[in-house]
Design a protein around this motif. Sequence first.
Motif, PDB file in Angstrom:
ATOM      1  N   GLN A 110       0.635  -1.163  -0.355  1.00 43.03           N
ATOM      2  CA  GLN A 110       0.083   0.282   0.033  1.00 43.03           C
ATOM      3  C   GLN A 110       0.667   1.040   0.047  1.00 43.03           C
ATOM      4  O   GLN A 110       0.105   2.129  -0.674  1.00 43.03           O
ATOM      5  CB  GLN A 110      -1.177   0.217   1.147  1.00 43.03           C
ATOM      6  CG  GLN A 110      -1.775   1.364   1.373  1.00 43.03           C
ATOM      7  CD  GLN A 110      -3.066   1.511   0.514  1.00 43.03           C
ATOM      8  OE1 GLN A 110      -3.670   1.077  -0.546  1.00 43.03           O
ATOM      9  NE2 GLN A 110      -2.794   2.635   0.917  1.00 43.03           N
TER      10      GLN A 110
ATOM     11  N   ALA B  34      -5.217   2.383  -8.720  1.00 46.23           N
ATOM     12  CA  ALA B  34      -7.072   1.354  -8.265  1.00 46.23           C
ATOM     13  C   ALA B  34      -7.026   1.641  -9.639  1.00 46.23           C
ATOM     14  O   ALA B  34      -8.250   0.392 -10.418  1.00 46.23           O
ATOM     15  CB  ALA B  34      -7.060   1.618  -7.461  1.00 46.23           C
TER      16      ALA B  34
ATOM     17  N   THR C 160      -9.877   1.748  -2.207  1.00 43.94           N
ATOM     18  CA  THR C 160      -8.387   0.422  -2.409  1.00 43.94           C
ATOM     19  C   THR C 160      -7.780   0.667  -1.217  1.00 43.94           C
ATOM     20  O   THR C 160      -7.668   1.461  -0.569  1.00 43.94           O
ATOM     21  CB  THR C 160      -7.102   1.014  -3.457  1.00 43.94           C
ATOM     22  OG1 THR C 160      -6.110   1.175  -3.015  1.00 43.94           O
ATOM     23  CG2 THR C 160      -6.860   3.308  -3.364  1.00 43.94           C
TER      24      THR C 160
ATOM     25  N   VAL D 293      -1.985  -4.084  -0.719  1.00 43.42           N
ATOM     26  CA  VAL D 293      -3.179  -3.659  -1.015  1.00 43.42           C
ATOM     27  C   VAL D 293      -4.341  -4.481  -1.520  1.00 43.42           C
ATOM     28  O   VAL D 293      -4.077  -5.811  -2.319  1.00 43.42           O
ATOM     29  CB  VAL D 293      -3.115  -3.174  -2.505  1.00 43.42           C
ATOM     30  CG1 VAL D 293      -3.604  -2.139  -2.880  1.00 43.42           C
ATOM     31  CG2 VAL D 293      -1.437  -1.934  -2.370  1.00 43.42           C
TER      32      VAL D 293
ATOM     33  N   VAL E 251      -8.576  -3.792  -3.953  1.00 44.45           N
ATOM     34  CA  VAL E 251      -8.453  -3.079  -4.579  1.00 44.45           C
ATOM     35  C   VAL E 251      -9.982  -3.242  -5.121  1.00 44.45           C
ATOM     36  O   VAL E 251     -10.069  -4.721  -5.091  1.00 44.45           O
ATOM     37  CB  VAL E 251      -7.811  -2.551  -5.887  1.00 44.45           C
ATOM     38  CG1 VAL E 251      -8.974  -1.988  -6.910  1.00 44.45           C
ATOM     39  CG2 VAL E 251      -6.608  -1.215  -5.552  1.00 44.45           C
TER      40      VAL E 251
END
Length: 523
Positions: free
Chosen positions: A320, A328, A343, A389, A391
């Motif tokens: 991240q 994203a 995100t 991360v 999304v």
Amino acid sequence: MLLLQTRPLSRGALVAQNSPLLPWGLLAASDSSSASPVAWLMALLFSLILAIYTGPGILGSFSRVRLVGGDHRCEGRVELQQDDEWVTVCDDYWNMDSVAVLCRELGCGAARKTMSGTMYGPVTPKDQKVFIHLFRCNGIEESLSQCEREDAIGCSHDEDAGAVCEAIYTGPGILGSFSRVRLVGGDHRCEGRVELQQDDEWVTVCDDYWNMDSVAVLCRELGCGAARKTMSGTVYGPVTPKDQKVFIHSFRCNGIEESLSQCEREDAIGCSHVEDVGVVCERESHSPSGPESVRLADGPGRCQGRVEVKFQGEWSSVCQAGWSFAAAKVVCRQLGCGRATLTRRGCNKATQGQGAIWQRKASCSGQEVSLQDCLSEVWEHNCTHNEDVWVECEDPFALKLVGGRSHCEGRLEVLHKGEWGSVCDDGWGQDADRVVCRQLGCGQPLSPPVKVRRRFGPGVGRIWLDDVKCSGKEPSLEQCLHRSWGYHNCNHREDVAVVCEGQSWVDGPAWWEGRTGGGSLWG
């Protein structure tokens, strides 16, 4: 009775002498001895009628014409001045011949297109009148006053006529001269929004006709190496001031010129800062290549999940700390999903990655087609899979036009969460029509009157979108601004309807302009 005969006597003679339109042989009645009381009563009655029908503005006289609400004086809703008030013009019989005459009268160059006057603000006041006549021009007249007319019966402001002419500028800088060019707001001097110096001010450039050939010329002029890509200038800060001008020409380069000043040009009509152009040129030490592919893993569907990129044959999760919402948006677009909605850092243990973590940082503007188009640079970090991360994108976007004679006309419906729903017309405009027609492969949008659009009928069920705002350049309606899905203050009487050229329209918009002999394709 003597008084009745005597008082109108001289007035009747005056009317008869100065009014060749009077019938019944009254032209000879110029003195009291030659007319009977009945004849004078008839003369008096006719003179009163004539006075009424030749009062101010009654026969459709007007002194001036203007276009209101457009981006320049040569575009907008058509209005005529009658005495001290401005009236609109009904679009019955209004066509490109009418627009040609109007543009000629205003000194605005060639006619570009006919529009619905409802497209232009501010909204027409309810008490503003509609001109009592319709214009039937053949296109060679010097002014609207020379065109034939017919009575306008039952017209409302939903049928106000609009026009777009080729703007002709006569102010400073008419020839579009400029002394310098620069790129503003990028990470280095070879990237940013394109601006030109005219006299003592900097102006932006419209993205009409702008392409990679234009970028190649600009990069060459700035000594910045090879052209990388063309961008929207809106992604670069600071935000363009509202009073900053847009250059009056668009550039058409073939890629071999040494500078923009050597490229061919066309007038930039109706461009706003939403259409400012941006550029990325290659620096001397260019970035390493980006990822080969991308996916969203361990989510409920292919449009939600942990971000993984494939780089040099290996799938890696993404930290991240080196990620952005702009990236994203690119991922969602690359995967063919809808808009990016979320995100976030951190996945639960069941969805955390197990392998490598990507050792690069993607610098995206959010406008790129894929992550490969983003600038990528080596980035040292000490991330763990706790910072992977995640999304989420909207479902793939779909739209259709229903209720018409082909897929290129009808009430607009969009698909969301497996359910079709309509779109509210608040904020809707010609640019949004253009995006829909392009997305459906139906050519350019037409501009039928509101009464034609209403014939597709209201929808039922969901109203998915409201306050949709498009620039006209978006490849898909999902990229236009709008409220969140399902939020609106509308009813189905406000459903959007769109009519595109399509493949079957041989005569273009003639069916509502009266060129089909009074017939209607709508039955």
